[in-house]
Design an enzyme around this catalytic site. Sequence first.
Site, mmCIF file in Angstrom:
data_model
loop_
_atom_site.group_PDB
_atom_site.id
_atom_site.type_symbol
_atom_site.label_atom_id
_atom_site.label_comp_id
_atom_site.label_asym_id
_atom_site.label_seq_id
_atom_site.Cartn_x
_atom_site.Cartn_y
_atom_site.Cartn_z
ATOM 1 N N THR A 14 4.075 -7.650 0.867
ATOM 2 C CA THR A 14 3.786 -6.626 1.881
ATOM 3 C C THR A 14 4.951 -5.678 2.092
ATOM 4 O OG1 THR A 14 2.244 -8.041 3.056
ATOM 5 C CG2 THR A 14 3.297 -6.353 4.364
ATOM 6 N N ASP A 59 1.261 -9.304 -5.166
ATOM 7 C CA ASP A 59 0.993 -9.978 -3.903
ATOM 8 C C ASP A 59 1.331 -11.442 -4.181
ATOM 9 O OD1 ASP A 59 -1.315 -9.661 -1.339
ATOM 10 O OD2 ASP A 59 -0.630 -11.630 -2.005
ATOM 11 N N SER A 60 2.074 -12.085 -3.286
ATOM 12 C CA SER A 60 2.587 -13.419 -3.624
ATOM 13 C C SER A 60 1.498 -14.479 -3.749
ATOM 14 C CB SER A 60 3.661 -13.863 -2.625
ATOM 15 O OG SER A 60 3.088 -14.236 -1.408
HETATM 16 N N1 ASP Z 1 -0.278 -11.108 0.970
HETATM 17 C C1 ASP Z 1 1.101 -10.730 1.157
HETATM 18 C C2 ASP Z 1 1.931 -11.471 0.120
HETATM 19 O O1 ASP Z 1 2.174 -12.623 0.286
HETATM 20 C C3 ASP Z 1 1.547 -11.063 2.538
HETATM 21 C C4 ASP Z 1 2.978 -10.678 2.864
HETATM 22 O O2 ASP Z 1 3.774 -10.315 2.051
HETATM 23 O O3 ASP Z 1 3.322 -10.760 4.060
HETATM 24 O O4 ASP Z 1 2.321 -10.892 -0.868
#
Ligand code: ASP
Length: 337
Positions: A14, A59-60
């Site tokens: 994010t 995205d992780s």
């Molecule tokens: N979906 C995002 C990720 O993990 C959430 C974040 O980074 O806060 O890449």
Amino acid sequence: MTNKRVYIAYTGGTIGMKPSDKGFVPEAGYFAEQINKLPELAYPDMPEIVVHEYDNLIDSSNITPDDWYRISEDISSVYNDFDGFIVLHGTDTMAYTASALSFMLEDLSKPVIVTGSQIPWSQMRTDARDNLITSLLLASQYDIPEVSLYFHNRLYRGNRARKVDASGFHAFQSPNFPALVKVGSQIQVNQEILLKDPSKPLKINKITHPKVVVLSLFPGFSADMLEAVLNSGIQGMVLMTYGMGNAPCNDMKFLHLLAAANHAGIIIVNCTQCLKGSVDMSSYETGQELLKSGVISGFDMTPEATLTKLSYLLSSECSVDEIKQKMQISLRGELSR
Ligand code: ASP
């Protein structure tokens, strides 16, 4: 500017995303440029930085052990040229990556800080600025020779941290271990609990794709499900149990399956479903039966640390007995014993 140097490995998440018609998505080129233009970099305490934006920003939720290896190799390739390292990463699987890196980067003598944000840098109320600026200070000005996770005024040991809030700024906690650093108007380092500098060269351990699984018990869980999982070719299992490590003791098939799996060399580690506290299988009959079946204790390790530690050990040359022994002692401060 100090003469310190910090390397930033930007993997995605994010923190560097931009809004799109598919929701927030990473955009190549954008965030690295923003970091390099950060006005705070002109302050005297700030290090010189080098940002390495990864080719495929993710995205992780898409992370795999291959990505962990890529991050480890990346850090290792520039290890001697920098004083500290920051891994910019999505929050969803950040605790897994921080745990995995703690086992993969053996004999670390410099800070490696994993951080990210809940609101992207591109948005007005972002928490990315503080997380990045403070991580830069900690990575350059403090001797913290371990993999840690910085989020919302706290630096945690990476393999002790868990994501506990899907959207709040205080998204991480370290339920079974104090924060390494508390950041307020003062920066308070909990010096006594930091890992010691091993004064040895860094060694990288690869986590391959060992066949491991996390299985969570629930009332009504059927032994047939366990049988299906155990017959799927797994080498190890993190069994998420109730309370102090308890599971049904009135289901003979369940207990026999565990004992047979243990006999066949499958390593089963007991981890509590509780956020806080430790497994102690001696307390109740429901725990003792597990112990008799050959299940080993994960003590107060987080599920993320348990899974990545088991994966790391199964990827090593260790025998089943050695893995069982190492799972129950602290290798990187992941377990209180
Ligand atoms: N979906 C995002 C990720 O993990 C959430 C974040 O980074 O806060 O890449």
